[in-house]
Design an enzyme around this catalytic site. Structure first.
Site, PDB file in Angstrom:
ATOM      1  N   LYS A 144      -3.901  -3.549  -2.102  1.00 13.98           N
ATOM      2  CA  LYS A 144      -2.921  -3.636  -1.185  1.00 13.98           C
ATOM      3  C   LYS A 144      -3.679  -3.512   0.533  1.00 13.98           C
ATOM      4  O   LYS A 144      -4.739  -2.899   0.531  1.00 13.98           O
ATOM      5  CB  LYS A 144      -1.936  -2.534  -1.186  1.00 13.98           C
ATOM      6  CG  LYS A 144      -1.000  -2.863  -2.151  1.00 13.98           C
ATOM      7  CD  LYS A 144       0.496  -1.758  -2.518  1.00 13.98           C
ATOM      8  CE  LYS A 144       0.984  -2.315  -3.517  1.00 13.98           C
ATOM      9  NZ  LYS A 144       2.551  -1.260  -3.694  1.00 13.98           N
TER      10      LYS A 144
ATOM     11  N   TYR B 190       8.566  -9.435  -5.359  1.00 16.29           N
ATOM     12  CA  TYR B 190       9.276  -8.485  -5.365  1.00 16.29           C
ATOM     13  C   TYR B 190      10.795  -8.472  -5.289  1.00 16.29           C
ATOM     14  O   TYR B 190      11.493  -7.722  -4.783  1.00 16.29           O
ATOM     15  CB  TYR B 190       8.936  -7.479  -3.863  1.00 16.29           C
ATOM     16  CG  TYR B 190       7.700  -6.687  -3.954  1.00 16.29           C
ATOM     17  CD1 TYR B 190       7.276  -5.976  -5.051  1.00 16.29           C
ATOM     18  CD2 TYR B 190       6.785  -6.842  -2.923  1.00 16.29           C
ATOM     19  CE1 TYR B 190       6.086  -5.378  -5.212  1.00 16.29           C
ATOM     20  CE2 TYR B 190       5.632  -6.099  -2.835  1.00 16.29           C
ATOM     21  CZ  TYR B 190       5.092  -5.420  -3.989  1.00 16.29           C
ATOM     22  OH  TYR B 190       4.329  -4.684  -4.166  1.00 16.29           O
TER      23      TYR B 190
ATOM     24  N   PHE C 251      14.118  -0.493   1.632  1.00 21.63           N
ATOM     25  CA  PHE C 251      12.931  -0.466   1.981  1.00 21.63           C
ATOM     26  C   PHE C 251      12.025  -2.259   1.885  1.00 21.63           C
ATOM     27  O   PHE C 251      10.902  -2.296   2.196  1.00 21.63           O
ATOM     28  CB  PHE C 251      11.847   0.303   1.318  1.00 21.63           C
ATOM     29  CG  PHE C 251      12.013   0.315  -0.170  1.00 21.63           C
ATOM     30  CD1 PHE C 251      11.217  -0.727  -0.868  1.00 21.63           C
ATOM     31  CD2 PHE C 251      12.752   1.036  -0.857  1.00 21.63           C
ATOM     32  CE1 PHE C 251      11.018  -0.875  -2.408  1.00 21.63           C
ATOM     33  CE2 PHE C 251      12.713   0.993  -2.408  1.00 21.63           C
ATOM     34  CZ  PHE C 251      11.994   0.067  -3.068  1.00 21.63           C
TER      35      PHE C 251
ATOM     36  N   ARG D  12      -3.696   6.247  -7.625  1.00 19.31           N
ATOM     37  CA  ARG D  12      -2.721   6.749  -6.575  1.00 19.31           C
ATOM     38  C   ARG D  12      -2.742   8.356  -6.400  1.00 19.31           C
ATOM     39  O   ARG D  12      -2.668   8.918  -5.271  1.00 19.31           O
ATOM     40  CB  ARG D  12      -1.392   6.262  -6.822  1.00 19.31           C
ATOM     41  CG  ARG D  12      -1.016   4.867  -6.700  1.00 19.31           C
ATOM     42  CD  ARG D  12       0.311   4.509  -7.533  1.00 19.31           C
ATOM     43  NE  ARG D  12       0.458   3.086  -7.281  1.00 19.31           N
ATOM     44  CZ  ARG D  12       1.442   2.192  -7.685  1.00 19.31           C
ATOM     45  NH1 ARG D  12       2.131   2.800  -8.792  1.00 19.31           N
ATOM     46  NH2 ARG D  12       1.793   0.998  -7.466  1.00 19.31           N
TER      47      ARG D  12
ATOM     48  N   ASN E  51       0.439   2.649  -1.283  1.00 20.92           N
ATOM     49  CA  ASN E  51       0.150   3.212  -2.681  1.00 20.92           C
ATOM     50  C   ASN E  51      -0.905   2.391  -3.409  1.00 20.92           C
ATOM     51  O   ASN E  51      -1.180   2.551  -4.614  1.00 20.92           O
ATOM     52  CB  ASN E  51       1.282   3.396  -3.490  1.00 20.92           C
ATOM     53  CG  ASN E  51       2.260   2.151  -3.980  1.00 20.92           C
ATOM     54  OD1 ASN E  51       1.702   1.093  -3.557  1.00 20.92           O
ATOM     55  ND2 ASN E  51       3.071   2.331  -4.627  1.00 20.92           N
TER      56      ASN E  51
ATOM     57  N   HIS F 146      -0.937  -2.699  -6.642  1.00 24.21           N
ATOM     58  CA  HIS F 146       0.195  -3.392  -7.413  1.00 24.21           C
ATOM     59  C   HIS F 146      -0.413  -3.493  -8.892  1.00 24.21           C
ATOM     60  O   HIS F 146      -1.777  -4.344  -8.874  1.00 24.21           O
ATOM     61  CB  HIS F 146       0.742  -4.584  -6.806  1.00 24.21           C
ATOM     62  CG  HIS F 146       1.467  -5.198  -8.056  1.00 24.21           C
ATOM     63  ND1 HIS F 146       2.914  -4.891  -8.063  1.00 24.21           N
ATOM     64  CD2 HIS F 146       1.335  -6.264  -8.669  1.00 24.21           C
ATOM     65  CE1 HIS F 146       3.381  -5.748  -9.241  1.00 24.21           C
ATOM     66  NE2 HIS F 146       2.219  -6.559  -9.739  1.00 24.21           N
TER      67      HIS F 146
ATOM     68  N   GLU G 248       2.781 -13.089 -13.229  1.00 27.30           N
ATOM     69  CA  GLU G 248       2.169 -12.988 -11.913  1.00 27.30           C
ATOM     70  C   GLU G 248       0.780 -13.355 -11.660  1.00 27.30           C
ATOM     71  O   GLU G 248       0.619 -13.896 -10.650  1.00 27.30           O
ATOM     72  CB  GLU G 248       2.069 -11.222 -11.870  1.00 27.30           C
ATOM     73  CG  GLU G 248       3.624 -10.762 -11.803  1.00 27.30           C
ATOM     74  CD  GLU G 248       3.461  -9.202 -11.650  1.00 27.30           C
ATOM     75  OE1 GLU G 248       2.414  -8.461 -11.837  1.00 27.30           O
ATOM     76  OE2 GLU G 248       4.556  -8.734 -11.340  1.00 27.30           O
TER      77      GLU G 248
END
Ligand code: TYD
Length: 153
Positions: free
Chosen positions: A9, A49, A57, A102, A112, A115, A126
């Site tokens: 990320k 997502y 959020f 994490r 975090n 993914h 994905e």
């Protein structure tokens, strides 16, 4: 063998941790089968997502995922999906066990680090979302006989 998706990320790139995180997967014995830096878009994140679209959020999550490029990795190994997911640890870094990625590198529920795909079915979907077929490379690691016993292969 099973393949799974990892996204490093923006927080990971901003904090200069990309190499360290990739190194943990390599040291575990997972084969890097694909890797690329990419700028995510609203469209791809709405798809990726979709299960979170009604969460308060959601907007913030998408903004944070677009704040810098990410690094998408395809990792391969026996039961790679579950292994990588266990290595990532609980979603909220504050609840993640020490020893997990994490649990070792973050204090946040959203910033975090990675993914990771949550099931073999989703990993397939994905990987198609983030990689073209020609961006995934199939080669045999020279140390395969030392990564697994013969009856596991
Ligand atoms: P989720 O798919 O539930 O977790 P995971 O990444 O462990 O598979 O959530 C996706 C991302 O959404 C998560 O990595 C960070 C973000 N998120 C928040 O920002 N706040 C939250 O309360 C939750 C549950 C997730």
């Amino acid at each position: 063998m099973e393949k799974t998706l990892v996204l490093l990320k923006p927080c990971t790139l901003q904090r200069g941790l990309a190499g360290e995180i990739i190194n943990r997967f390599e040291k575990r014995g997972l084969r890097l089968a694909g890797m690329k830096m990419m700028q995510l878009t609203d469209d791809i994140l709405n798809e990726h997502y979709a299960h979170l679209k009604d969460k308060p959020f959601f907007g913030m999550l998408k903004d944070s995922m677009m704040s810098t490029p990410v690094i998408a990795c395809c990792l391969e190994g026996i039961e790679a999906v579950q292994t990588v997911r266990m290595m990532a640890g609980a979603t909220n870094g504050r609840n993640a066990q020490p020893g997990t990625i994490r649990g070792d590198y973050c204090m946040s529920n959203q910033q975090n680090i990675v993914h990771t795909s949550d099931s073999p079915e989703n990993a397939e979907i994905e990987l198609k979302r983030f990689f073209k077929p020609e961006e995934i490379f199939d080669f045999t690691p020279s140390n395969l006989a030392y990564l697994y016993a013969l009856d596991e292969l």
